[in-house]
Design a protein around this motif. Structure first.
Motif, PDB file in Angstrom:
ATOM      1  N   LEU A 128      93.954  85.050   8.380  1.00 34.87           N
ATOM      2  CA  LEU A 128      93.216  84.900   8.291  1.00 34.87           C
ATOM      3  C   LEU A 128      93.028  83.385   8.255  1.00 34.87           C
ATOM      4  N   ILE A 129      93.228  82.293   7.380  1.00 27.93           N
ATOM      5  CA  ILE A 129      93.593  81.302   7.621  1.00 27.93           C
ATOM      6  C   ILE A 129      93.997  80.886   8.340  1.00 27.93           C
ATOM      7  N   ARG A 130      94.618  81.089   9.178  1.00 28.75           N
ATOM      8  CA  ARG A 130      95.545  80.170  10.567  1.00 28.75           C
ATOM      9  C   ARG A 130      94.347  81.476  11.744  1.00 28.75           C
ATOM     10  N   THR A 131      93.800  82.424  11.274  1.00 34.55           N
ATOM     11  CA  THR A 131      93.173  82.882  12.593  1.00 34.55           C
ATOM     12  C   THR A 131      92.266  81.613  13.148  1.00 34.55           C
ATOM     13  N   ALA A 132      91.834  81.049  11.768  1.00 38.39           N
ATOM     14  CA  ALA A 132      90.060  81.195  11.900  1.00 38.39           C
ATOM     15  C   ALA A 132      90.149  79.234  12.833  1.00 38.39           C
ATOM     16  N   ARG A 133      91.686  79.049  12.456  1.00 43.50           N
ATOM     17  CA  ARG A 133      92.355  77.720  12.737  1.00 43.50           C
ATOM     18  C   ARG A 133      92.379  76.968  14.244  1.00 43.50           C
ATOM     19  N   GLN A 134      92.762  78.387  14.821  1.00 50.34           N
ATOM     20  CA  GLN A 134      92.925  79.225  15.999  1.00 50.34           C
ATOM     21  C   GLN A 134      91.529  78.850  16.631  1.00 50.34           C
ATOM     22  N   VAL A 135      91.158  79.827  15.638  1.00 46.03           N
ATOM     23  CA  VAL A 135      89.866  79.781  16.732  1.00 46.03           C
ATOM     24  C   VAL A 135      88.475  78.684  16.925  1.00 46.03           C
ATOM     25  N   ASN A 136      89.084  77.732  16.136  1.00 51.29           N
ATOM     26  CA  ASN A 136      88.551  76.256  15.825  1.00 51.29           C
ATOM     27  C   ASN A 136      89.450  75.297  17.141  1.00 51.29           C
ATOM     28  N   ASP A 137      90.366  75.297  17.171  1.00 50.41           N
ATOM     29  CA  ASP A 137      91.057  74.833  18.369  1.00 50.41           C
ATOM     30  C   ASP A 137      91.034  75.369  19.410  1.00 50.41           C
ATOM     31  N   SER A 138      90.530  76.512  19.228  1.00 50.10           N
ATOM     32  CA  SER A 138      89.948  76.238  20.963  1.00 50.10           C
ATOM     33  C   SER A 138      89.487  76.488  21.602  1.00 50.10           C
ATOM     34  N   MET A 139      88.075  75.407  21.098  1.00 50.93           N
ATOM     35  CA  MET A 139      87.102  75.272  21.023  1.00 50.93           C
ATOM     36  C   MET A 139      86.767  74.449  22.404  1.00 50.93           C
ATOM     37  N   PRO A 140      87.372  72.992  22.083  1.00 57.26           N
ATOM     38  CA  PRO A 140      87.541  72.267  23.461  1.00 57.26           C
ATOM     39  C   PRO A 140      87.775  72.418  24.685  1.00 57.26           C
ATOM     40  N   GLU A 141      88.731  73.683  24.987  1.00 63.40           N
ATOM     41  CA  GLU A 141      89.414  74.421  26.560  1.00 63.40           C
ATOM     42  C   GLU A 141      88.066  75.037  26.497  1.00 63.40           C
ATOM     43  N   HIS A 142      87.178  75.684  25.487  1.00 62.22           N
ATOM     44  CA  HIS A 142      85.875  76.616  25.680  1.00 62.22           C
ATOM     45  C   HIS A 142      85.358  75.323  26.339  1.00 62.22           C
ATOM     46  N   VAL A 143      85.008  74.522  25.582  1.00 60.85           N
ATOM     47  CA  VAL A 143      83.247  73.706  26.083  1.00 60.85           C
ATOM     48  C   VAL A 143      83.942  73.338  28.138  1.00 60.85           C
ATOM     49  N   VAL A 144      85.468  72.625  28.256  1.00 59.63           N
ATOM     50  CA  VAL A 144      85.990  72.418  29.340  1.00 59.63           C
ATOM     51  C   VAL A 144      86.043  73.014  30.551  1.00 59.63           C
ATOM     52  N   ARG A 145      86.066  74.733  29.651  1.00 61.33           N
ATOM     53  CA  ARG A 145      85.885  75.610  31.123  1.00 61.33           C
ATOM     54  C   ARG A 145      83.997  76.507  31.279  1.00 61.33           C
ATOM     55  N   ARG A 146      83.572  75.584  30.301  1.00 58.35           N
ATOM     56  CA  ARG A 146      81.818  75.567  30.723  1.00 58.35           C
ATOM     57  C   ARG A 146      81.334  74.854  31.980  1.00 58.35           C
ATOM     58  N   VAL A 147      81.868  73.608  31.445  1.00 60.92           N
ATOM     59  CA  VAL A 147      82.384  72.000  32.336  1.00 60.92           C
ATOM     60  C   VAL A 147      82.409  72.721  33.675  1.00 60.92           C
ATOM     61  N   GLU A 148      84.040  73.254  34.227  1.00 63.19           N
ATOM     62  CA  GLU A 148      84.728  74.073  35.189  1.00 63.19           C
ATOM     63  C   GLU A 148      83.743  74.449  36.011  1.00 63.19           C
ATOM     64  N   ALA A 149      82.583  75.630  34.743  1.00 67.40           N
ATOM     65  CA  ALA A 149      82.300  76.833  35.910  1.00 67.40           C
ATOM     66  C   ALA A 149      81.235  75.751  35.969  1.00 67.40           C
ATOM     67  N   VAL A 150      80.321  74.848  36.321  1.00 68.23           N
ATOM     68  CA  VAL A 150      78.963  74.085  36.939  1.00 68.23           C
ATOM     69  C   VAL A 150      79.406  73.519  37.739  1.00 68.23           C
ATOM     70  N   VAL A 151      80.178  72.239  37.981  1.00 68.65           N
ATOM     71  CA  VAL A 151      80.880  71.332  38.516  1.00 68.65           C
ATOM     72  C   VAL A 151      82.217  71.397  39.079  1.00 68.65           C
ATOM     73  N   PRO A 152      82.134  70.933  40.516  1.00 68.93           N
ATOM     74  CA  PRO A 152      83.872  70.603  40.141  1.00 68.93           C
ATOM     75  C   PRO A 152      84.921  70.020  40.013  1.00 68.93           C
ATOM     76  N   SER A 153      86.217  69.198  40.157  1.00 69.44           N
ATOM     77  CA  SER A 153      86.570  68.669  39.610  1.00 69.44           C
ATOM     78  C   SER A 153      86.330  67.281  40.128  1.00 69.44           C
ATOM     79  N   GLY A 154      85.852  66.528  39.859  1.00 71.40           N
ATOM     80  CA  GLY A 154      86.067  64.995  40.559  1.00 71.40           C
ATOM     81  C   GLY A 154      84.640  64.356  40.527  1.00 71.40           C
ATOM     82  N   ALA A 155      83.500  65.834  39.796  1.00 73.83           N
ATOM     83  CA  ALA A 155      81.807  64.573  39.602  1.00 73.83           C
ATOM     84  C   ALA A 155      82.471  64.477  38.364  1.00 73.83           C
ATOM     85  N   LYS A 156      80.770  63.698  38.098  1.00 76.64           N
ATOM     86  CA  LYS A 156      80.831  62.443  37.102  1.00 76.64           C
ATOM     87  C   LYS A 156      80.157  63.112  35.705  1.00 76.64           C
TER      88      LYS A 156
END
Ligand code: SAJ
Length: 423
Positions: A275-303
């Protein structure tokens, strides 16, 4: 116990040294970094923490706190050096080990050694005790040894150092009692006495608990994004239940404590800590999730403007900051990124701009830290300019609960374009 030597003048060692000095002890603060010693000797600060600067300036000018790079003989030695995490997620005890070794030549019969650095359970009775014994000292007889974890919240360090309860765990009863007598000089909370391993566990379990609770806010936020509904509505209404209190989702967990400490428990027994390990992994995965949300709305190169780079609101500390990770990932993927942070002036590899400049320039705005200043942004006007879907509010500062039934996104479609953007 008239004199104290504190090793490590960071976020914990410095305030403890300053409080002990103001309680009437003669304190020497030691740091291996001459730059830190220089800054502090002039009554200036190398870290930002409310009210600490004033207290340090006072005790330094009164000379009850002297800062230097060399040790000195003392009644009490307090170790507050960092414990980083290795690549394999085990604790790097090299700083703790070398700090303990470094005091040996200065120890005298009757001295007390207190360790505040975060350490895996068993380290006080094991490694630390054996280093002192190797040097010919009888621990618990000639010198006394106790573990007393720091448990204070950055941004409220001084208040919490004084008012929070403490736990001291000695290698024997005499050590615990001496450590308690030291802390009651400046602690108003209750000082609980227990064994060293209990004190070590208390600290780690507290931070693992908070990590797991934050993970339990982050995972529903992933689900809500997938299912196109507003996580803030879900949590807000769920929290009206008398026995539910879900924390706030965000771009991940940072800081030098919660993002690190749970691994010290996993290290001890990987097979029984999923449980402790998985919580760490869930929280560590969040920055990548934020980046995927950006990729869903603006293409690479955008400001992209990233609002906030510190690890949490209203502090300038960037250690393990998930916001920095988001900035780095976006940059690596070809986005043009400007960061804004009223509490951070510079960070390697990050380009900063003023809030106004970044908002006028951006095609997509990602709010990563809920600094007070960002609450004042006219998000409705921003949405009118760049489109609501290009505002990614990871902290729920602007995208809060729908306020009326007619605000709800009844039709299917992107929740981002339907949620209420409040200015
Ligand atoms: N966070 C969320 N959602 C929340 C709460 C926090 O995403 O609902 C994030 C923050 O943005 C930040 C991280 O979690 O990135 C940690 O912030 P925090 O305020 O929860 O804790 P820290 O790291 O500043 O301080 C913690 C505290 N531990 C606990 O509350 C159990 C503090 O008492 C400890 O002394 C400190 O760790 C430490 O030094 O170990």
């Amino acid at each position: 116990m008239a004199s104290l030597c504190v090793l490590g003048l960071g976020y914990i060692g410095l305030p403890v040294a300053a409080l002990a000095a103001s309680s009437g002890m003669d304190v020497v603060g030691v740091d291996i970094d001459p730059g830190i010693v220089d800054t502090l000797s002039q009554g200036l600060m190398h870290i930002s923490e409310p009210d600490l600067g004033t207290l340090v300036a006072r005790v330094v000018s009164e000379r009850t706190l002297r800062v230097q790079t060399t040790h000195t003989q003392s009644d009490v030695f307090l170790i507050a050096v960092p414990t980083p995490v290795n690549h394999d997620k085990t604790a790097d005890l090299s700083f703790v080990e070398s700090a303990v070794r470094s005091i040996v030549p200065y120890l005298q019969k009757g001295n007390l050694v207190v360790v505040e650095s975060t350490i895996p359970p068993g380290t006080t009775d094991g490694l630390i005790c054996s280093i002192l014994q190797e040097c010919g000292l009888r621990v618990g007889i000639d010198v006394f040894l106790a573990y007393c974890p720091e448990r204070v919240l950055p941004g409220r360090i001084l208040a919490e150092l004084v008012d929070n309860d403490r736990v001291v765990g000695g290698v024997n009863e005499e050590s615990s009692v001496m450590a308690r007598d030291f802390y009651v000089r400046f602690v108003r909370g209750t000082v609980h006495i227990d064994t060293a391993i209990t004190a070590e566990m208390v600290k780690l379990v507290e931070n693992a608990y908070r990590d797991a609770n934050i993970a339990f806010a982050n995972e529903p936020s992933l689900l809500c994004d997938r299912l196109v509904t507003n996580v803030w509505n879900v949590i807000d209404i769920a929290n009206r239940h008398p026995r539910v209190n879900i924390l706030s989702p965000g771009p991940g967990v940072g800081g030098h404590c919660i993002a690190v400490d749970p691994w010290f428990l996993v290290e001890k027994a990987p097979g029984i800590t999923p449980l402790i390990r998985t919580a760490r992994q869930v929280n560590d995965s969040m920055p990548e999730h934020v980046v995927r949300r950006v990729e869903a709305v603006v293409p690479s190169g955008a400001k992209v403007a990233c609002l906030g780079v510190s690890y949490k609101a209203n502090v300038g500390d960037t250690r393990e900051s998930p916001a920095i990770e988001v900035v780095e990932l976006l940059t690596k993927r070809g986005y043009s990124v400007l960061a804004v942070d009223p509490h951070v002036a510079e960070h390697r590899g990050v380009s900063f701009a003023s809030l106004e400049e970044a908002l006028n320039w951006a095609e997509c705005v990602v709010l990563l830290v809920d600094h007070h200043e960002f609450r004042l942004v006219d998000a409705a006007a921003l949405a009118a300019r760049i489109g609501a879907s290009r505002i990614i509010d990871t902290r729920g500062v602007w995208l809060r609960r729908h306020r009326s039934v007619s605000d709800l996104p009844w039709e299917s479609g992107s929740v981002a374009s339907k949620v209420i953007v409040s200015g």
